[in-house]
Design an enzyme around this catalytic site. Structure first.
Site, PDB file in Angstrom:
ATOM      1  N   HIS A 427       0.847  -1.198   0.000  1.00  0.00           N
ATOM      2  CA  HIS A 427       0.000   0.000   0.000  1.00  0.00           C
ATOM      3  C   HIS A 427       0.874   1.235   0.000  1.00  0.00           C
ATOM      4  CE1 HIS A 427      -3.011   2.817   2.174  1.00  0.00           C
ATOM      5  NE2 HIS A 427      -3.194   2.861   0.863  1.00  0.00           N
ATOM      6  N   GLU A 439       2.920   0.501   3.421  1.00  0.00           N
ATOM      7  CA  GLU A 439       2.355  -0.539   4.289  1.00  0.00           C
ATOM      8  C   GLU A 439       2.498  -1.868   3.562  1.00  0.00           C
ATOM      9  OE1 GLU A 439      -1.595   1.201   4.979  1.00  0.00           O
ATOM     10  OE2 GLU A 439      -1.172   1.195   7.110  1.00  0.00           O
ATOM     11  N   ASN A 477      -5.125   4.058   7.502  1.00  0.00           N
ATOM     12  CA  ASN A 477      -6.469   4.535   7.142  1.00  0.00           C
ATOM     13  C   ASN A 477      -7.514   4.114   8.164  1.00  0.00           C
ATOM     14  OD1 ASN A 477      -5.614   5.897   4.928  1.00  0.00           O
ATOM     15  ND2 ASN A 477      -6.170   4.302   3.443  1.00  0.00           N
TER      16      ASN A 477
END
Ligand code: T1G
Length: 696
Positions: A427, A439, A477
């Site tokens: 990510h 990530e 997130n």
């Protein structure tokens, strides 16, 4: 125990050579070895000059940061530098690699300095929440002048040898082994009758407008105090005697040593390195990584391709149509032109990257030999599964198949392939060739060497890679969604979005949550709220006022109107009057009587929500340690570095006081403010998040 400083003589030259891997930090043993070596050389009548040099990759990288916070041990570095300078014999520093912080201060305590062409020098202490504390703020200005010294010390930047020569920080640049060039220089100086040249005896620095300089540096520091404090230390080099200036520097240094910002910045320094040291990676060899494929040439895909090209990987990017291929190539070329402008690559490298290293095509078969593919296509599970189906068919055995999804279930994607153990989440954060965070999302079936390959790619791309488990939003997130909600609740209860943004920029964020939302696009949050609506808990408070604005087609910066109104050619925005009307309407519908919030309460609620969800993410194993949460927020979400990260902030604030606040907030909203079990457990046991980090 062998000393890390060896003593040798070469004719009339004594050499003190430091070997304290990995970077010759000035541990107590090194300081003692230098002091003893100076005594020995001065006692030897055959020695006319002394050379201090380093073995390995650096002259000296600075004081030993691992000693900070512990009782200081003799010999103290400032006294050692002054002791070297006071030598009746000529002392030469022979520098290579980096000479940073205390390392440069040792060199400034010498009488002359010679460096290899590739050497770099600097005083980066402000990045640790400190200032140079061994005479750097007093000696450097005497060599460079106050203006240049203030710039070098308040930025903490690395200065390459040619500029250091021009500034007067070093006296000569010579190619060759550092010990050899040190001996040769010392002999040359002796042959010219040169003797000791103490920097402290040079005239004090010129006066500049110290208050204006202090104010400008303080403003630029966005709440960090060490750079501005450094201005006051350099001012002492202009206004006081050397000895009084050294006392002033020491006082200011010790004040900063006791600050929370020093704790936060040192925490960040060590953990941006520790975050990729994972037990599960020990002894696991990553797979070969010479060439990668990227699926999708939009902003993310082009950014990922750019990052890979800048890391000298060959890249094959796949798009659906010829025009999309050209558009992707243009995006990548534009990104690389930015790197060229910033001096990160030369024109020749730019040409090579855009012609030889990059292939853009529509045919998946061109991926048949790549080592890893990362897809950055539309965030839709069916689309992702189609892509992985094609990759399954064309990629060679052992090719790592990565998804850049920001919230979709990586386990489900893996299960749709014939090789789930080769599937991982990578990510990236937009712009992918700029943002440091990556990530590495490990699915249930992901093979250990595929995890190691994800981290190896991250290192090649210069990322801070954080291991994340699979859940909605992974680490960053998922936590963002919660602290954003806390901010939304405060708007419904009476705080304006603009007061919240300002309170958080005063706390140290580069931007507040509502300005960030306008930048990212309000349609993203709107789509997320719609996606999550079916599973929403009946007690969950979800503001709808901003959905009304989205329904009118206002998505923030990209449409010119969001929380703020944006005018072409103007930086920043002005508060959008519609917001207050929409909020008031929702407050009336909900029967809410708005109340005032102090900035302190705003920050406290925002941080408590962040820490509480961070604790949940750790206890569920989505993040391995609290430090993983800290590094995620520092490198992907603009969290102020001088707090070290939310979990470090909580340790400094005291977990008991954080839990007490969460329990108090829970009286208004029991569903949102459910204390994380891990937080309650640590408070009950009197432990900190850092204790968990040390437990590994
Ligand atoms: N002390 C202790 N350990 C250090 C260290 C230091 N100064 N610098 C690096 N290390 C460790 C680091 O933790 C890592 O350990 C390994 O060395 C390799 O580092 C009185 C008070 C030198 C440019 O701020 O900027 O002097 O993870 O992975 O990318 O005024 O390290 O392998 O176990 O970063 O090649 C001022 C900090 C101190 C320099 C090398 N000096 N270091 O970068 O390798 S304060 C600094 C760096 C001071 C005086 C004041 C970089 C580097 P591990 P690395 P790298």
């Amino acid at each position: 125990m062998t000393t890390p400083v060896t003593y040798s003589t070469h004719g009339a030259i004594a050499v003190l050579r430091i070997d304290n891997p990995p970077v010759n930090a000035l541990s107590q043993a090194v300081r003692q070895g230098l002091s003893d070596g100076m005594d020995r050389a001065e006692a030897d009548a055959d020695v006319a000059a002394i050379v201090i040099c380093g073995g390995g990759r650096a002259f000296i990288a600075g004081a030993d940061i691992s000693e900070f916070g512990k009782p200081p041990m003799q010999p103290h570095l400032p006294e050692l530098c002054t002791r070297i300078e006071a030598s009746p014999k000529l002392v030469v520093a022979a520098m290579h690699g980096v000479s940073l912080g205390g390392g440069l201060e040792v060199a400034l305590g010498c009488h002359y300095r010679v460096a290899q062409p590739s050497a770099r020098v600097g005083l980066p202490e402000v990045h640790l929440g400190l200032i140079p504390g061994a005479g750097g703020t007093q000696r450097l200005p005497r060599l460079t002048g106050a203006e240049k010294a203030v710039e070098a010390i308040t930025t903490g930047r690395h200065i390459k040898a040619p500029e250091a020569l021009e500034l007067g920080i070093i006296d000569r640049i010579e190619d060759g082994d550092s010990q050899e060039i040190g001996i040769a220089y010392a002999q040359d100086l002796l042959s010219k009758g040169a003797g000791p040249r103490p920097v402290s005896a040079m005239p004090p620095a010129e006066a500049i407008d110290w208050d204006a300089t202090y104010d400008a540096v303080l403003k630029k520091g966005r709440g960090q105090i060490s750079p501005a404090t450094a201005v006051r230390a350099v001012q002492a080099a202009s206004e006081l005697s050397f000895d009084d200036g050294m006392t002033r520097e020491r006082d200011l240094f010790m004040e900063l040593m006791g600050t929370d910002q020093r704790k936060g910045l040192i925490h960040a320094f060590f953990n941006e390195r520790a975050v990729s040291n994972l037990p599960e990676l020990k002894g696991v060899e990553p797979r070969a990584l010479q060439s990668i494929g990227v699926i999708g040439g939009g902003t993310m895909g082009a950014g990922i391709a750019t990052a890979a090209l800048l890391a000298r990987l060959n890249v094959t990017l796949i798009e659906m149509t010829e025009e999309a291929v050209e558009a992707a190539r243009d995006r990548i070329t534009g990104n690389l032109q930015g790197a060229l402008k910033r001096g990160k690559i030369t024109q020749a490298q730019f040409d090579a990257l855009t012609t030889q290293a990059l292939t853009v095509a529509t045919n998946y078969d061109t991926l048949s030999d790549v080592d890893l593919v990362v897809e950055a296509v539309f965030e839709d599970m069916d689309v992702k599964k189609q892509v992985f189906g094609k990759l399954d068919a064309v990629c060679k055995p052992g090719c790592v198949l990565a998804t850049n999804t920001s919230y979709l279930d990586v386990n489900e994607i893996a299960a749709s392939t014939k090789r789930p153990d080769d599937v991982i989440g990578l990510h990236f954060f937009s712009p992918a060739h700029v943002m440091k965070l990556l990530e590495v999302v490990v699915a249930d079936a992901t093979a250990p060497d595929v995890v190691a390959t994800g981290f190896a790619l991250g290192k090649m791309l210069g990322k801070i890679s954080v291991r994340a488990g699979v859940c909605d939003g992974f680490i960053g997130n998922r936590i963002l969604a919660v602290y954003r909600t806390a901010a939304d609740h405060m708007v419904l209860d009476g705080a304006s979005p603009y007061q919240i943004d300002k309170a958080l920029t005063d706390f140290g964020f580069a931007m507040g949550p509502f300005a960030v939302a306008d930048l990212a696009g309000l349609d993203i949050g709107w789509a997320t709220r719609k996606r999550k609506a079916p599973d929403r808990h009946p007690e969950e408070r979800v503001p709808t006022y901003i959905d009304r604005l989205c329904e009118q087609g206002h998505f923030g910066q990209k449409t010119g109107e969001g929380y703020y109104i944006y005018e072409a050619g103007k930086r920043g925005g002005t508060p959008n009057p519609k917001i207050a009307e929409l909020v008031a309407a929702e407050q009336r519908d909900l029967g809410i009587t708005p109340r005032d919030f102090t900035d302190a309460e705003i920050v406290r609620r925002y941080m408590c929500a962040m820490v509480n969800e961070g604790a949940r993410v750790v206890e569920e194993g989505i993040a391995k340690r609290p430090l993983d949460v800290d590094m995620t927020l520092l490198f992907g979400y603009g969290f102020p570095r001088y707090w070290g990260g939310p979990m470090k902030w909580a340790d400094i604030a005291g977990l008991d006081s954080v839990l007490a606040d969460i329990e108090r907030f829970a009286k208004e909203d029991a569903w949102f403010w459910q204390p994380a079990p891990l937080l309650k457990q640590l408070v009950a046991e009197g432990r900190s998040f850092d204790d968990l980090n040390r437990a590994g």
